[in-house]
Write an enzyme that holds these catalytic residues in place. Structure first.
Site, PDB file in Angstrom:
ATOM      1  N   LYS A 124       0.808  -1.216   0.000  1.00  0.00           N
ATOM      2  CA  LYS A 124       0.000   0.000   0.000  1.00  0.00           C
ATOM      3  C   LYS A 124       0.843   1.268   0.000  1.00  0.00           C
ATOM      4  O   LYS A 124       0.445   2.287  -0.570  1.00  0.00           O
ATOM      5  CB  LYS A 124      -0.918   0.006   1.228  1.00  0.00           C
ATOM      6  CG  LYS A 124      -1.992  -1.063   1.204  1.00  0.00           C
ATOM      7  CD  LYS A 124      -2.801  -1.041   2.493  1.00  0.00           C
ATOM      8  CE  LYS A 124      -3.908  -2.079   2.467  1.00  0.00           C
ATOM      9  NZ  LYS A 124      -4.967  -1.772   1.502  1.00  0.00           N
ATOM     10  N   ASN A 170     -15.124  -1.508   0.987  1.00  0.00           N
ATOM     11  CA  ASN A 170     -14.775  -1.282   2.390  1.00  0.00           C
ATOM     12  C   ASN A 170     -14.699   0.175   2.814  1.00  0.00           C
ATOM     13  O   ASN A 170     -14.349   0.479   3.943  1.00  0.00           O
ATOM     14  CB  ASN A 170     -13.440  -1.983   2.699  1.00  0.00           C
ATOM     15  CG  ASN A 170     -13.513  -3.467   2.405  1.00  0.00           C
ATOM     16  OD1 ASN A 170     -14.495  -4.112   2.742  1.00  0.00           O
ATOM     17  ND2 ASN A 170     -12.493  -3.993   1.753  1.00  0.00           N
ATOM     18  N   THR A 171     -15.002   1.099   1.898  1.00  0.00           N
ATOM     19  CA  THR A 171     -15.152   2.512   2.228  1.00  0.00           C
ATOM     20  C   THR A 171     -16.611   2.875   1.984  1.00  0.00           C
ATOM     21  O   THR A 171     -17.083   2.757   0.849  1.00  0.00           O
ATOM     22  CB  THR A 171     -14.229   3.391   1.369  1.00  0.00           C
ATOM     23  OG1 THR A 171     -12.868   3.076   1.661  1.00  0.00           O
ATOM     24  CG2 THR A 171     -14.468   4.870   1.651  1.00  0.00           C
ATOM     25  N   LYS A 182     -10.560   0.649 -12.051  1.00  0.00           N
ATOM     26  CA  LYS A 182     -10.736  -0.666 -11.441  1.00  0.00           C
ATOM     27  C   LYS A 182     -12.198  -0.832 -11.045  1.00  0.00           C
ATOM     28  O   LYS A 182     -12.755  -0.001 -10.331  1.00  0.00           O
ATOM     29  CB  LYS A 182      -9.839  -0.830 -10.207  1.00  0.00           C
ATOM     30  CG  LYS A 182      -9.836  -2.262  -9.663  1.00  0.00           C
ATOM     31  CD  LYS A 182      -8.694  -2.487  -8.697  1.00  0.00           C
ATOM     32  CE  LYS A 182      -8.571  -3.955  -8.310  1.00  0.00           C
ATOM     33  NZ  LYS A 182      -7.402  -4.211  -7.444  1.00  0.00           N
ATOM     34  N   ASN A 212     -12.077  -6.003  -8.787  1.00  0.00           N
ATOM     35  CA  ASN A 212     -11.832  -5.866  -7.363  1.00  0.00           C
ATOM     36  C   ASN A 212     -12.464  -7.052  -6.628  1.00  0.00           C
ATOM     37  O   ASN A 212     -12.907  -8.017  -7.251  1.00  0.00           O
ATOM     38  CB  ASN A 212     -12.419  -4.530  -6.872  1.00  0.00           C
ATOM     39  CG  ASN A 212     -11.612  -3.917  -5.743  1.00  0.00           C
ATOM     40  OD1 ASN A 212     -11.178  -4.617  -4.831  1.00  0.00           O
ATOM     41  ND2 ASN A 212     -11.404  -2.613  -5.796  1.00  0.00           N
ATOM     42  N   ASN A 236      -2.373   3.145  -7.558  1.00  0.00           N
ATOM     43  CA  ASN A 236      -3.805   2.958  -7.351  1.00  0.00           C
ATOM     44  C   ASN A 236      -4.277   4.024  -6.356  1.00  0.00           C
ATOM     45  O   ASN A 236      -3.785   4.098  -5.234  1.00  0.00           O
ATOM     46  CB  ASN A 236      -4.054   1.549  -6.805  1.00  0.00           C
ATOM     47  CG  ASN A 236      -5.512   1.186  -6.714  1.00  0.00           C
ATOM     48  OD1 ASN A 236      -6.290   1.849  -6.026  1.00  0.00           O
ATOM     49  ND2 ASN A 236      -5.892   0.110  -7.375  1.00  0.00           N
ATOM     50  N   SER A 260     -13.810  -0.549  -4.234  1.00  0.00           N
ATOM     51  CA  SER A 260     -13.625  -1.258  -2.974  1.00  0.00           C
ATOM     52  C   SER A 260     -14.927  -1.242  -2.186  1.00  0.00           C
ATOM     53  O   SER A 260     -15.577  -0.199  -2.076  1.00  0.00           O
ATOM     54  CB  SER A 260     -12.520  -0.599  -2.146  1.00  0.00           C
ATOM     55  OG  SER A 260     -12.506  -1.136  -0.824  1.00  0.00           O
ATOM     56  N   MET A 287     -10.095  -3.843   4.924  1.00  0.00           N
ATOM     57  CA  MET A 287      -8.983  -3.001   5.374  1.00  0.00           C
ATOM     58  C   MET A 287      -9.375  -1.532   5.456  1.00  0.00           C
ATOM     59  O   MET A 287      -9.007  -0.827   6.391  1.00  0.00           O
ATOM     60  CB  MET A 287      -7.787  -3.175   4.434  1.00  0.00           C
ATOM     61  CG  MET A 287      -7.293  -4.607   4.299  1.00  0.00           C
ATOM     62  SD  MET A 287      -6.747  -5.360   5.843  1.00  0.00           S
ATOM     63  CE  MET A 287      -5.182  -4.520   6.064  1.00  0.00           C
ATOM     64  N   GLY A 288     -10.104  -1.044   4.437  1.00  0.00           N
ATOM     65  CA  GLY A 288     -10.563   0.340   4.484  1.00  0.00           C
ATOM     66  C   GLY A 288      -9.531   1.367   4.069  1.00  0.00           C
ATOM     67  O   GLY A 288      -9.456   2.457   4.670  1.00  0.00           O
ATOM     68  N   PHE A 289      -8.748   1.039   3.040  1.00  0.00           N
ATOM     69  CA  PHE A 289      -7.749   1.991   2.515  1.00  0.00           C
ATOM     70  C   PHE A 289      -6.801   2.486   3.623  1.00  0.00           C
ATOM     71  O   PHE A 289      -6.505   3.677   3.718  1.00  0.00           O
ATOM     72  CB  PHE A 289      -8.428   3.195   1.853  1.00  0.00           C
ATOM     73  CG  PHE A 289      -9.072   2.926   0.521  1.00  0.00           C
ATOM     74  CD1 PHE A 289      -8.971   1.701  -0.110  1.00  0.00           C
ATOM     75  CD2 PHE A 289      -9.804   3.928  -0.104  1.00  0.00           C
ATOM     76  CE1 PHE A 289      -9.581   1.459  -1.330  1.00  0.00           C
ATOM     77  CE2 PHE A 289     -10.414   3.709  -1.338  1.00  0.00           C
ATOM     78  CZ  PHE A 289     -10.309   2.476  -1.949  1.00  0.00           C
ATOM     79  N   GLY A 316      -9.599 -14.283  -4.087  1.00  0.00           N
ATOM     80  CA  GLY A 316      -9.102 -15.648  -4.205  1.00  0.00           C
ATOM     81  C   GLY A 316      -9.974 -16.500  -5.100  1.00  0.00           C
ATOM     82  O   GLY A 316     -10.722 -16.004  -5.943  1.00  0.00           O
ATOM     83  N   ASN A 369     -11.439  -9.300   3.232  1.00  0.00           N
ATOM     84  CA  ASN A 369     -10.768  -8.166   3.845  1.00  0.00           C
ATOM     85  C   ASN A 369     -11.709  -6.965   3.890  1.00  0.00           C
ATOM     86  O   ASN A 369     -12.543  -6.773   3.020  1.00  0.00           O
ATOM     87  CB  ASN A 369      -9.464  -7.833   3.112  1.00  0.00           C
ATOM     88  CG  ASN A 369      -9.640  -6.751   2.066  1.00  0.00           C
ATOM     89  OD1 ASN A 369      -9.687  -5.557   2.376  1.00  0.00           O
ATOM     90  ND2 ASN A 369      -9.755  -7.171   0.806  1.00  0.00           N
TER      91      ASN A 369
END
Length: 344
Positions: free
Chosen positions: A70, A183-184, A219, A248, A145, A181, A117-119, A271, A115
């Site tokens: 990252k 996750n945001t 993306k 993604n 990215n 993503s 993660m949230g950037f 995966g 995941n």
């Protein structure tokens, strides 16, 4: 060798294991002679692997997907494992810690990860500073990215992408606009037609004021409908960006067989559960657009066959992340050898 140590790493929390592997690789690489040893084991050098895509020359078509590095901390280390290109990020204008831990979970029964993660990253300025100091980059292609900070309202998101674009411009070879993503909160709303066109058009306008233009890619999520994918094709052609990265992580939980307590964790799945869907998206974009733009295929590549399937579906390049974790660094060379065998 990786198969011997993998069970140990899989006893650790996935995020802890990631830091142990990357820091261990750095220490190993810094021992005299180890750089050459790593290159000799994992790198496949062959002119037949070279690809020219969106004006850039790649020494091979296998890249490390965003999310692994990252903050542009391990480019030198990962370059010794045979990658043709490395994508850093997702990078945001301001540093942010990401979501609360734990935020990454193994789907061992499915050879996948969840995941959220949230950037989490140290910010665009820190990443640019590391890239500026990078030595002996050689012919390695580096992508940036970029995303928006969690606290930035969607109405102001374009300013975050502009900031990252300007800060990283001198140090990356191409850009990836990440609006996919899960996750945001609210980020995927930016994939809708009008907000997405607004962001891409602004970046293209800025791009054309620079001394040279850098390829800009988009993306996308694997969860888009055919109608939404049709919109993506229209947007790519209208804004004249360089291409698409498909895909993604997915929010779908269809077909997962891992422990229900893990499957129900919030976040995006990567995966093997993503293998077929990402390939379907690649094929749809390639066929429906008439091969009008390059596609980087990512999602569930755990073998040379997986990568070749994506290339035959229409991908010009591919990227790995979760497959790299499950299969180990030999995966990159295996894919290169598989491509060479196919072309022989």
């Amino acid at each position: 060798m990786y198969k011997l140590v993998k069970p140990l790493f899989f006893t650790m929390d996935p995020e802890t294991a990631h830091h142990q592997v990357t820091s261990g690789l750095r220490k190993f690489r810094n021992v005299w002679g180890m750089k050459s040893l790593l290159n000799s084991i994992y790198t496949v050098d062959d002119e037949r692997l070279e690809r020219e895509v969106f004006g850039l020359k790649f020494k091979n078509p296998i890249g490390l997907a965003a999310g692994f590095d990252k903050n542009a901390e391990y480019i030198a280390e990962m370059s010794n494992l045979g990658f043709g290109f490395i994508e850093i990020g997702t990078v945001t204008p301001k540093p942010q810690p990401g979501n609360d831990k734990p935020r990454m979970f193994r789907l061992v029964g499915d050879s996948g990860l969840i995941n959220r993660m949230g950037f989490n990253n140290q910010g665009a300025d820190v990443a640019a500073g590391r890239l500026k100091k990078l030595k002996n980059r050689g012919n390695l292609i580096i992508g940036g990215n970029i995303g928006k900070n969690k606290a930035t309202p969607n109405a102001d998101a374009v300013n975050d992408y502009i900031y990252c674009f300007n800060v990283l411009f001198d140090y990356v070879d191409y850009f990836v606009v990440n609006v996919s993503s899960p996750n945001t909160p609210g980020l995927r709303d930016l994939q809708e037609k009008e907000p997405l066109k607004g962001i891409l058009n602004k970046l293209q306008e800025l791009n054309h004021t620079k001394y040279i233009q850098k390829p800009i890619l988009l993306k996308i999520a694997p969860d888009l409908t055919k109608s939404q994918l049709d919109d993506i094709i229209e947007i790519v052609l209208e804004t004249q960006i360089a291409g698409v990265i498909a895909t993604n992580t997915t929010i779908s939980r269809d077909g997962l067989t891992s422990e229900p307590s893990v499957v129900t964790e919030a976040g995006g799945v990567s995966g093997k559960p993503l293998t077929a869907r990402s390939t379907q998206v690649i094929k749809y974009l390639h066929v429906k657009s008439g091969a009008a733009f390059p596609i980087i295929g990512v999602g569930g590549i755990h073998s040379a066959e997986d990568a070749i399937d994506k290339i035959q579906a229409g991908a010009s390049l591919v990227q790995v992340y979760t497959g790299f974790i499950y299969e180990g660094p030999a995966l990159v060379g295996d894919i290169c050898k598989g491509i060479l065998a196919l072309e022989s």
